[in-house]
Scaffold this motif. Structure first.
Motif, PDB file in Angstrom:
ATOM      1  N   GLY A  69       0.685  -1.285   0.111  1.00 44.69           N
ATOM      2  CA  GLY A  69      -0.076   0.031   0.148  1.00 44.69           C
ATOM      3  C   GLY A  69       1.017   1.189   0.151  1.00 44.69           C
ATOM      4  O   GLY A  69       0.279   2.352  -0.102  1.00 44.69           O
ATOM      5  N   PHE A  97      -7.171  -2.905   5.106  1.00 42.46           N
ATOM      6  CA  PHE A  97      -7.667  -3.007   3.761  1.00 42.46           C
ATOM      7  C   PHE A  97      -7.282  -3.975   2.933  1.00 42.46           C
ATOM      8  O   PHE A  97      -7.808  -4.789   2.148  1.00 42.46           O
ATOM      9  CB  PHE A  97      -7.578  -1.674   3.058  1.00 42.46           C
ATOM     10  N   TYR A  98      -5.954  -4.171   2.973  1.00 37.25           N
ATOM     11  CA  TYR A  98      -5.292  -5.281   2.213  1.00 37.25           C
ATOM     12  C   TYR A  98      -5.613  -6.741   2.749  1.00 37.25           C
ATOM     13  O   TYR A  98      -5.459  -7.663   1.669  1.00 37.25           O
ATOM     14  CB  TYR A  98      -3.682  -5.237   2.174  1.00 37.25           C
ATOM     15  N   ALA A 116     -12.389   0.491   0.810  1.00 39.36           N
ATOM     16  CA  ALA A 116     -11.051   1.230   0.643  1.00 39.36           C
ATOM     17  C   ALA A 116     -11.136   2.695   1.428  1.00 39.36           C
ATOM     18  O   ALA A 116     -12.468   3.146   1.640  1.00 39.36           O
ATOM     19  CB  ALA A 116     -10.996   1.756  -0.847  1.00 39.36           C
ATOM     20  N   ASP A 152      -6.746   1.936  -5.168  1.00 36.60           N
ATOM     21  CA  ASP A 152      -7.877   1.030  -5.105  1.00 36.60           C
ATOM     22  C   ASP A 152      -7.397  -0.223  -5.738  1.00 36.60           C
ATOM     23  O   ASP A 152      -7.751  -1.421  -5.346  1.00 36.60           O
ATOM     24  CB  ASP A 152      -9.170   1.711  -5.656  1.00 36.60           C
ATOM     25  N   ILE A 192      -5.384  -2.619  -3.840  1.00 34.91           N
ATOM     26  CA  ILE A 192      -5.914  -3.326  -2.763  1.00 34.91           C
ATOM     27  C   ILE A 192      -6.628  -4.554  -3.468  1.00 34.91           C
ATOM     28  O   ILE A 192      -6.713  -5.456  -2.879  1.00 34.91           O
ATOM     29  CB  ILE A 192      -7.033  -2.389  -2.152  1.00 34.91           C
TER      30      ILE A 192
END
Length: 519
Positions: free
Chosen positions: A37, A57-58, A79, A214, A217
């Motif tokens: 990220g 998020f990841y 996200a 985004d 991710i």
């Protein structure tokens, strides 16, 4: 009256995609790297990102469900709304995929984006890519897409009602006096105010840099160590931005119908104006060979002269269309431009022009409506709203006011005697945007990225060929693949040479030989 962005998606692609999106599937999270990220971009729009705050998020596990036609899966991914504040408000992004059909070794996921900005990647996936891409590619890749933030199912930007949008698209874009200039600038201001009123929270956060983040991710959520991707038109800028941010995670990238990220908005718009002129001249050369050419068969120059006279006549007196809207110069110009994206639309354009010259603007209005994504009930898809929102955030405006447009009109009219005046004034829309641009023009080198294939079409109307040459030269690992032909983009449009070169790259990782040309 959209900005005629160089990033506008092809009408043909959206006919294929259908824009009716449903669909979905299942995947896990990626273990990722310790700097997941972070990104490494130093270019426009980059922000300092809290890596630790992005881990949630990841590492998210999304719930896939069956959707759409057989084999598709859909889900919602989280996200940060603002990557500078990842612990703040979150945004829901729609994603979709279709698993690899086999046989052969699975190569991971292949993300697709049709351009725009504002084009639904999920619509493109489900309506075309996952069923129309070459079978060997679909056999070895999970075909996947994410609707960019602000687009279609991913918290779409909204600006005007259908009735308001109808009025907006009919405003004269070739103003002849101060009163007409005031009406045009008033329309731009009303459009911008509508976007701020209806979508003010998301407007500052729909940049290409944020969408590229985004995508990273999504790559991790899909379980892929590297991103493989096919982007068309504006999708090439999105793909190049990803490579700039995450060169070490860049897999096999195809950038088809490339744009040049180093150019300011005014140069981009002027170059695109010249691109539409190139396409129109190709149309004119073909038209004079056809028995149904509404402008006669004398010469391409005569076609241009009579087209200008046709537009001028509509400016003075629009023609009926069988509904309350009449066909004036602005809508007629949009209809003609729509047909420039794909040479297969030229017969339809000849017929529509002939009918309009005979007093019936219905068919040419239909071409304009397809460009604007206007539905039969009078509502509009959000493509044109997202188109302005992204463009006006990615680059400072082409012009700051009408005075600058007036001064630069000669250069636009030189670029295109047919479309120049219209496209110069259309370039004014971002001057009144409520959110200040966060991006700026800059070269993208993406040092450390794997080989990237950049595809350019010699007579592309929307993304002129010289942009592809420039992007391929900027990218440290770029390879230029040339299609000598008409229309916007090249992959999957009938050239076995182009398709074979791209398929070989996607399946084997071997880029085309440098400066390879196809027809």
């Amino acid at each position: 009256m959209e900005s005629r962005s160089p990033f506008r998606v092809t009408a043909a692609a959206f006919v294929a995609a259908g824009l009716l999106i449903t669909g979905c599937s299942s995947g896990g999270s990626s273990s990722g790297s310790s700097d997941e990220g972070a990104g490494s971009a130093t270019g426009s729009g980059s922000v300092s990102v809290d890596q630790a705050a992005l881990k949630k998020f990841y590492g998210q596990k999304i719930k896939w469900r069956a959707c759409g036609v057989s084999g598709f899966q859909c889900a919602t991914m989280k996200a940060p709304l603002d990557y500078a504040e990842p612990d703040g408000k979150q945004i829901d992004l729609a994603v979709s995929r279709k698993k690899a059909t086999g046989p052969g070794k699975r190569l991971g996921s292949l993300l697709v984006n049709p351009g725009g900005p504002g084009g639904s990647a999920i619509g493109y996936l489900q309506g075309y890519a996952a069923i129309g891409y070459p079978a060997p590619v679909r056999a070895q890749y999970d075909m996947a897409a994410i609707d960019p933030r602000g687009v279609a199912r991913s918290e779409p930007v909204e600006c005007l009602s259908g009735t308001e949008m109808d009025a907006y698209t009919q405003v004269d874009q070739t103003p002849d006096d101060q009163a007409e200039i005031a009406r045009l600038t008033g329309a731009f201001k009303k459009f911008a105010a509508g976007c701020e009123k209806r979508s003010g929270e998301i407007l500052p956060h729909v940049s290409t840099v944020e969408t590229a983040r985004d995508m990273d991710i999504f790559r991790a959520v899909l379980g892929d160590e590297k991103l493989s991707y096919v982007g068309a038109s504006y999708g090439t800028f999105l793909g190049a931005t990803y490579a700039e941010l995450f060169p070490e995670r860049t897999g096999r990238l195809v950038l088809d119908g490339a744009m040049d990220p180093s150019l300011p908005a005014r140069d981009l718009n002027r170059d695109q104006t010249a691109g539409f002129e190139t396409a129109f001249q190709s149309f004119a050369r073909d038209c004079v060979k056809q028995s149904d050419c509404p402008f006669g068969t004398k010469s391409p120059a005569e076609v241009a002269t009579r087209m200008n006279a046709f537009f001028k006549g509509l400016d003075a007196e629009p023609v009926p269309t069988g509904e309350t809207r009449q066909l004036g110069e602005s809508l007629a110009t949009t209809g003609v431009i729509a047909a420039m994206y794909d040479e297969s639309a030229w017969p339809q354009l000849r017929e529509a022009l002939a009918q309009a010259m005979d007093g019936d603007g219905t068919a040419l209005l239909g071409l304009a409506d397809s460009y604007y994504e206007r539905d039969g009930d009078g509502s509009y898809q959000n493509l044109m709203f997202a188109n302005s929102a992204v463009n006006c955030l990615d680059l400072p405006p082409a012009f700051s006011g009408p005075g600058e447009v007036t001064q630069d009109l000669p250069s636009f009219e030189k670029a295109s005697p047919v479309f120049g005046r219209n496209l110069a004034w259309a370039s004014l829309n971002c001057a009144y945007w409520p959110t200040k641009a966060t991006g700026s023009p800059h070269r993208i080198e993406a040092k450390g990225a794997a080989p990237i294939v950049v595809v350019g079409t010699t007579r592309d109307p929307a993304t002129p060929y010289k942009w592809a040459r420039s992007l391929a030269e900027q990218l440290s690992s770029g390879t230029l693949l040339t299609y000598n032909g008409d229309g916007h983009t090249a992959y999957g449009r009938g050239s076995d040479c182009i398709d074979t070169a791209i398929n070989t790259y996607l399946l084997e990782g071997t880029p085309p030989t440098p400066a390879k040309k196809c027809s």
